[in-house]
Design a protein around this motif. Structure first.
Motif, PDB file in Angstrom:
ATOM      1  N   GLY A  15      43.277  84.296  95.165  1.00 21.76           N
ATOM      2  CA  GLY A  15      41.916  84.186  94.693  1.00 21.76           C
ATOM      3  C   GLY A  15      41.023  83.655  95.892  1.00 21.76           C
ATOM      4  O   GLY A  15      39.984  84.131  95.848  1.00 21.76           O
ATOM      5  N   GLY A  16      41.643  82.722  96.640  1.00 24.42           N
ATOM      6  CA  GLY A  16      40.860  82.260  97.902  1.00 24.42           C
ATOM      7  C   GLY A  16      40.665  83.544  98.854  1.00 24.42           C
ATOM      8  O   GLY A  16      39.431  83.764  99.417  1.00 24.42           O
ATOM      9  N   VAL A  17      41.571  84.505  99.254  1.00 20.34           N
ATOM     10  CA  VAL A  17      41.299  85.746  99.692  1.00 20.34           C
ATOM     11  C   VAL A  17      40.182  86.792  99.187  1.00 20.34           C
ATOM     12  O   VAL A  17      39.304  87.212  99.971  1.00 20.34           O
ATOM     13  CB  VAL A  17      42.388  86.645 100.071  1.00 20.34           C
ATOM     14  CG1 VAL A  17      42.419  87.949 100.679  1.00 20.34           C
ATOM     15  CG2 VAL A  17      43.495  85.606 101.059  1.00 20.34           C
TER      16      VAL A  17
ATOM     17  N   SER B  56      41.610  85.218 106.277  1.00 17.95           N
ATOM     18  CA  SER B  56      42.658  85.288 105.399  1.00 17.95           C
ATOM     19  C   SER B  56      43.944  84.679 105.949  1.00 17.95           C
ATOM     20  O   SER B  56      44.516  83.808 105.296  1.00 17.95           O
ATOM     21  CB  SER B  56      42.844  86.733 104.681  1.00 17.95           C
ATOM     22  OG  SER B  56      41.684  87.108 104.360  1.00 17.95           O
ATOM     23  N   ARG B  57      44.391  85.454 107.250  1.00 18.51           N
ATOM     24  CA  ARG B  57      45.572  84.533 107.640  1.00 18.51           C
ATOM     25  C   ARG B  57      45.513  83.149 107.879  1.00 18.51           C
ATOM     26  O   ARG B  57      46.293  82.297 107.716  1.00 18.51           O
ATOM     27  CB  ARG B  57      45.662  85.287 108.976  1.00 18.51           C
ATOM     28  CG  ARG B  57      46.515  86.600 108.839  1.00 18.51           C
ATOM     29  CD  ARG B  57      47.062  87.125 110.276  1.00 18.51           C
ATOM     30  NE  ARG B  57      46.213  87.175 111.351  1.00 18.51           N
ATOM     31  CZ  ARG B  57      45.220  87.953 111.707  1.00 18.51           C
ATOM     32  NH1 ARG B  57      45.144  88.936 110.950  1.00 18.51           N
ATOM     33  NH2 ARG B  57      44.417  87.686 112.757  1.00 18.51           N
ATOM     34  N   HIS B  58      44.195  82.860 108.241  1.00 15.83           N
ATOM     35  CA  HIS B  58      43.815  81.401 108.443  1.00 15.83           C
ATOM     36  C   HIS B  58      44.141  80.392 107.270  1.00 15.83           C
ATOM     37  O   HIS B  58      44.734  79.560 107.030  1.00 15.83           O
ATOM     38  CB  HIS B  58      42.378  81.020 108.983  1.00 15.83           C
ATOM     39  CG  HIS B  58      42.115  79.714 109.122  1.00 15.83           C
ATOM     40  ND1 HIS B  58      42.609  78.882 110.179  1.00 15.83           N
ATOM     41  CD2 HIS B  58      41.209  78.656 108.517  1.00 15.83           C
ATOM     42  CE1 HIS B  58      42.028  77.647 110.272  1.00 15.83           C
ATOM     43  NE2 HIS B  58      41.384  77.751 109.096  1.00 15.83           N
ATOM     44  N   LEU B  59      44.048  81.091 106.074  1.00 10.10           N
ATOM     45  CA  LEU B  59      44.027  80.596 104.843  1.00 10.10           C
ATOM     46  C   LEU B  59      45.517  80.426 104.460  1.00 10.10           C
ATOM     47  O   LEU B  59      46.075  79.403 104.063  1.00 10.10           O
ATOM     48  CB  LEU B  59      43.405  81.308 103.747  1.00 10.10           C
ATOM     49  CG  LEU B  59      43.463  80.530 102.220  1.00 10.10           C
ATOM     50  CD1 LEU B  59      42.797  79.070 102.274  1.00 10.10           C
ATOM     51  CD2 LEU B  59      42.739  81.610 101.445  1.00 10.10           C
TER      52      LEU B  59
ATOM     53  N   ARG C  44      47.231  77.613 106.109  1.00 13.35           N
ATOM     54  CA  ARG C  44      46.924  76.481 105.584  1.00 13.35           C
ATOM     55  C   ARG C  44      48.065  76.058 104.510  1.00 13.35           C
ATOM     56  O   ARG C  44      48.605  75.028 104.244  1.00 13.35           O
ATOM     57  CB  ARG C  44      45.508  76.529 105.025  1.00 13.35           C
ATOM     58  CG  ARG C  44      44.436  76.276 105.864  1.00 13.35           C
ATOM     59  CD  ARG C  44      44.270  74.992 107.026  1.00 13.35           C
ATOM     60  NE  ARG C  44      44.241  73.877 106.208  1.00 13.35           N
ATOM     61  CZ  ARG C  44      43.173  73.084 105.979  1.00 13.35           C
ATOM     62  NH1 ARG C  44      41.849  73.551 106.412  1.00 13.35           N
ATOM     63  NH2 ARG C  44      43.387  71.904 105.289  1.00 13.35           N
ATOM     64  N   PHE C  45      48.318  77.175 103.815  1.00 12.05           N
ATOM     65  CA  PHE C  45      49.352  77.033 102.835  1.00 12.05           C
ATOM     66  C   PHE C  45      50.851  76.784 103.337  1.00 12.05           C
ATOM     67  O   PHE C  45      51.431  75.987 102.704  1.00 12.05           O
ATOM     68  CB  PHE C  45      49.097  78.448 101.802  1.00 12.05           C
ATOM     69  CG  PHE C  45      48.440  78.198 100.668  1.00 12.05           C
ATOM     70  CD1 PHE C  45      48.841  78.077  99.539  1.00 12.05           C
ATOM     71  CD2 PHE C  45      47.055  78.499 100.825  1.00 12.05           C
ATOM     72  CE1 PHE C  45      48.148  77.851  98.304  1.00 12.05           C
ATOM     73  CE2 PHE C  45      46.160  78.534  99.572  1.00 12.05           C
ATOM     74  CZ  PHE C  45      46.597  78.074  98.544  1.00 12.05           C
ATOM     75  N   GLU C  46      51.099  77.579 104.290  1.00 10.39           N
ATOM     76  CA  GLU C  46      52.227  77.407 104.820  1.00 10.39           C
ATOM     77  C   GLU C  46      52.496  76.009 105.747  1.00 10.39           C
ATOM     78  O   GLU C  46      53.586  75.514 105.550  1.00 10.39           O
ATOM     79  CB  GLU C  46      52.512  78.508 105.873  1.00 10.39           C
ATOM     80  CG  GLU C  46      52.675  80.035 105.299  1.00 10.39           C
ATOM     81  CD  GLU C  46      52.794  81.064 106.158  1.00 10.39           C
ATOM     82  OE1 GLU C  46      52.527  81.010 107.488  1.00 10.39           O
ATOM     83  OE2 GLU C  46      53.312  82.068 105.739  1.00 10.39           O
TER      84      GLU C  46
ATOM     85  N   ALA D 134      43.279  74.445  97.612  1.00 11.35           N
ATOM     86  CA  ALA D 134      42.794  75.922  98.212  1.00 11.35           C
ATOM     87  C   ALA D 134      41.236  76.071  98.220  1.00 11.35           C
ATOM     88  O   ALA D 134      40.673  76.845  98.944  1.00 11.35           O
ATOM     89  CB  ALA D 134      43.599  76.937  97.235  1.00 11.35           C
ATOM     90  N   ALA D 135      40.607  75.735  97.067  1.00 12.84           N
ATOM     91  CA  ALA D 135      39.192  76.066  97.107  1.00 12.84           C
ATOM     92  C   ALA D 135      38.447  75.362  98.348  1.00 12.84           C
ATOM     93  O   ALA D 135      37.563  75.738  98.896  1.00 12.84           O
ATOM     94  CB  ALA D 135      38.516  75.442  95.621  1.00 12.84           C
TER      95      ALA D 135
END
Length: 168
Positions: A66-68, A96-99, A102-104, A152-153
Motif C-alpha cells: 500500500g505504501g508503494v 520503494s526500496r527505501h521503504l 525500513r520494513f527489513e 508504514a504510513a
C-alpha cells in the motif's frame, strides 16, 4: 502543520484505520490520502487485494505494498509518458526500496508471514477461517497489525516529506 504533528497524525490514522476496518494496505493509503492528499479513490480501491500479504496469502506485507502504491501516486510514471523519457520510474524504485529497507530493519523481513511471526510469535493463514479467527483472538487487529500499518504510513510520509512531495 509541523512535520512531527503531520507524522504523528498519519501514524495514528493508519493505526486506527487498521484497528477499525482492517485491510492494512488500504489503511496506509487512506491515512496518507486523508492527511496529505495526492491519492485518488482508484488507488485506494486498487489497494484492496493487497491486504494480508496479497490476498491474505502472507506474501509481501500489505502495509508495504500500500505504501508503494502511495509513493507511485506521488512520483510514478504516467500512462501518457509510458516510454518514461525522464526515467522517473527509477526514482520510484529507489524510494520503494527505501521503504522495503525500513520494513527489513524493523521486522527482519518484508513478508507478512514473517512479520506476523515477529510480532505475534507465529504466522496465520488468514484466508482460512479458523486461522483468521485465531489471528483475531491473538489481537491481530487490536494492536499488532495496526502498529505495522501506522508505522508504514509514517515511513511513507517521511519519504514523501524528504523528497518534497508533500509539505509540512
Amino acid at each position: 502543520m509541523r512535520k512531527d504533528k503531520l507524522l504523528d497524525l498519519v501514524e495514528n490514522l493508519g493505526t486506527e484505520y487498521e484497528r477499525k476496518f482492517g485491510g492494512c494496505s488500504q489503511c496506509v493509503v487512506g491515512a496518507i490520502r486523508d492527511v496529505a492528499g495526492g491519492v485518488d479513490d482508484s488507488v485506494f480501491k486498487a489497494a484492496t487485494g493487497l491486504a494480508g500479504g496479497v490476498g491474505l496469502s502472507g506474501a509481501t506485507c500489505g502495509a508495504l505494498t500500500g505504501g508503494v502504491l502511495v509513493i507511485g501516486s506521488f512520483i510514478g510514471r504516467e500512462y501518457h509518458q509510458f516510454a518514461d523519457p525522464g526515467k522517473i520510474r527509477f526514482k520510484t524504485f529507489d524510494l520503494s526500496r527505501h521503504l522495503v529497507a525500513r520494513f527489513e530493519k524493523e521486522y527482519g523481513s518484508s513478508l507478512c508471514h514473517d512479520i506476523q511471526k515477529k510480532i505475534m510469535g507465529r504466522s496465520y493463514r488468514l484466508f482460512d477461517e479458523k486461522e483468521h479467527n485465531a489471528f483475531i483472538q491473538a489481537g491481530g487487529h487490536d494492536d499488532k497489525c495496526p502498529k505495522v500499518a501506522g508505522k508504514a504510513a509514517r515511513w511513507v510520509a517521511e519519504i514523501l516529506l524528504e523528497e518534497g512531495l508533500i509539505q509540512e
